[in-house]
Design an enzyme around this catalytic site. Sequence first.
Site, PDB file in Angstrom:
ATOM      1  N   HIS A 154       0.806  -1.227   0.000  1.00 52.56           N
ATOM      2  CA  HIS A 154       0.000   0.000   0.000  1.00 52.56           C
ATOM      3  C   HIS A 154       0.839   1.279   0.000  1.00 52.56           C
ATOM      4  CE1 HIS A 154      -3.885  -2.079   1.696  1.00 52.56           C
ATOM      5  NE2 HIS A 154      -3.280  -2.794   0.746  1.00 52.56           N
ATOM      6  N   TYR A 267     -10.234  -8.548   5.730  1.00 55.45           N
ATOM      7  CA  TYR A 267      -9.909  -9.886   5.232  1.00 55.45           C
ATOM      8  C   TYR A 267     -10.247 -10.968   6.263  1.00 55.45           C
ATOM      9  CZ  TYR A 267      -7.621  -7.944   1.136  1.00 55.45           C
ATOM     10  OH  TYR A 267      -7.375  -7.291  -0.046  1.00 55.45           O
TER      11      TYR A 267
END
Length: 373
Positions: A154, A267
């Site tokens: 990221h 997740y």
Amino acid sequence: MCFIIRLLIIITIASPVMAGEFPIEGTKGTKLSAVQVATFDEPWAMTFLPDGTLLVTEKRGVLWHVTNDGSKTEVQGLWKVAYGGQGGLGDVVLHPDYVRNSWVYLSYAERADDDATIGAVVVRARFDLKNRPLTLASVEKLWVQEPKVTGKGHYSHRIAFGPDGKMFITSGDRQKLTPAQNFDGHLGKVLRLNDDGTVPNDNPWQDRGEIAAQFWTIGHRNMLGIDFDANGRLWVHEMGPRHGDELNLIIAGKNYGWPIVSNGDHYSGVPIPDHDTRPEFEAPRKFWVPSIAPSGFVIYDSDMFADWKGSAVIGGLISKALIHVNLKGDTAEEAERFKWGERIREVEQGPEGALYVLEDGSGGRLLKLTPSR
């Protein structure tokens, strides 16, 4: 001999697709023709030079000059990058006045002196096709992502220049989540800087400290696509968590909610409140469930694809697709999807109006897309 000639005629008539060309059909029947230009090892970004040739980055720290026939020359003067995971050499864009000043802007991931933490960096360098060997010169470091943190994901580090000549940089949350809401670091922000890396005096958070003065918007996750439309509005897409990828209209001073709200879940399966539960945060103009994993982005402004003018074209990683999105005012809606089974890392518009796609990974192809004849 006559039989061979007749056979060749039959093959030619039955095979209208040119050598090296293959068709791609969208979900609504639109047909494209794709031609392979070159291949690369983990390509990440590309930009067109005024003569129609390209610069293409590879994550491991290589910059290529690519001609229209696919010939590649490695550009000298590169530096070591923090290669691994999502890190490495990233974006490449030209200064709006490149013809006069020869400035090329690049982003990459670099390690701190302690070798344990990593952050994104933006530099500029002079690049002139007249010089041989092709070399980056007069390299200047303009921006360093703070803080450097552990992990290899990221970074975002996409770059775009606005109509006002200001430089916009996407700075991802580095998978740390909550810093996207903090004002003491760059993580999870869209930044606005002058072309030399200094801070404009009209950014929205001038009174929140030296770092916050660079912010244009906050509350983002992993922004891998950025472009301006014909009306000068900035659009940015970002990957959601487990799903819930977003296309956002970027408005100065707004908070986009990550990680407090999202249209996806973690997740782990832990749910995140949707945007509509917290109206104080700016909601996406379009979101995707299931995920498309958006990467690469251009707002089309030419006539070759006449019906696409003003539309967004997004590359998909997990979706392995090119996604055409209609932009009307401040709304966005998916129009059609083109799948050919490969992860797409980058999308750009060529000077003649064709679309160019970089596939992800080892052997990733650079493809030129045109309307099917």
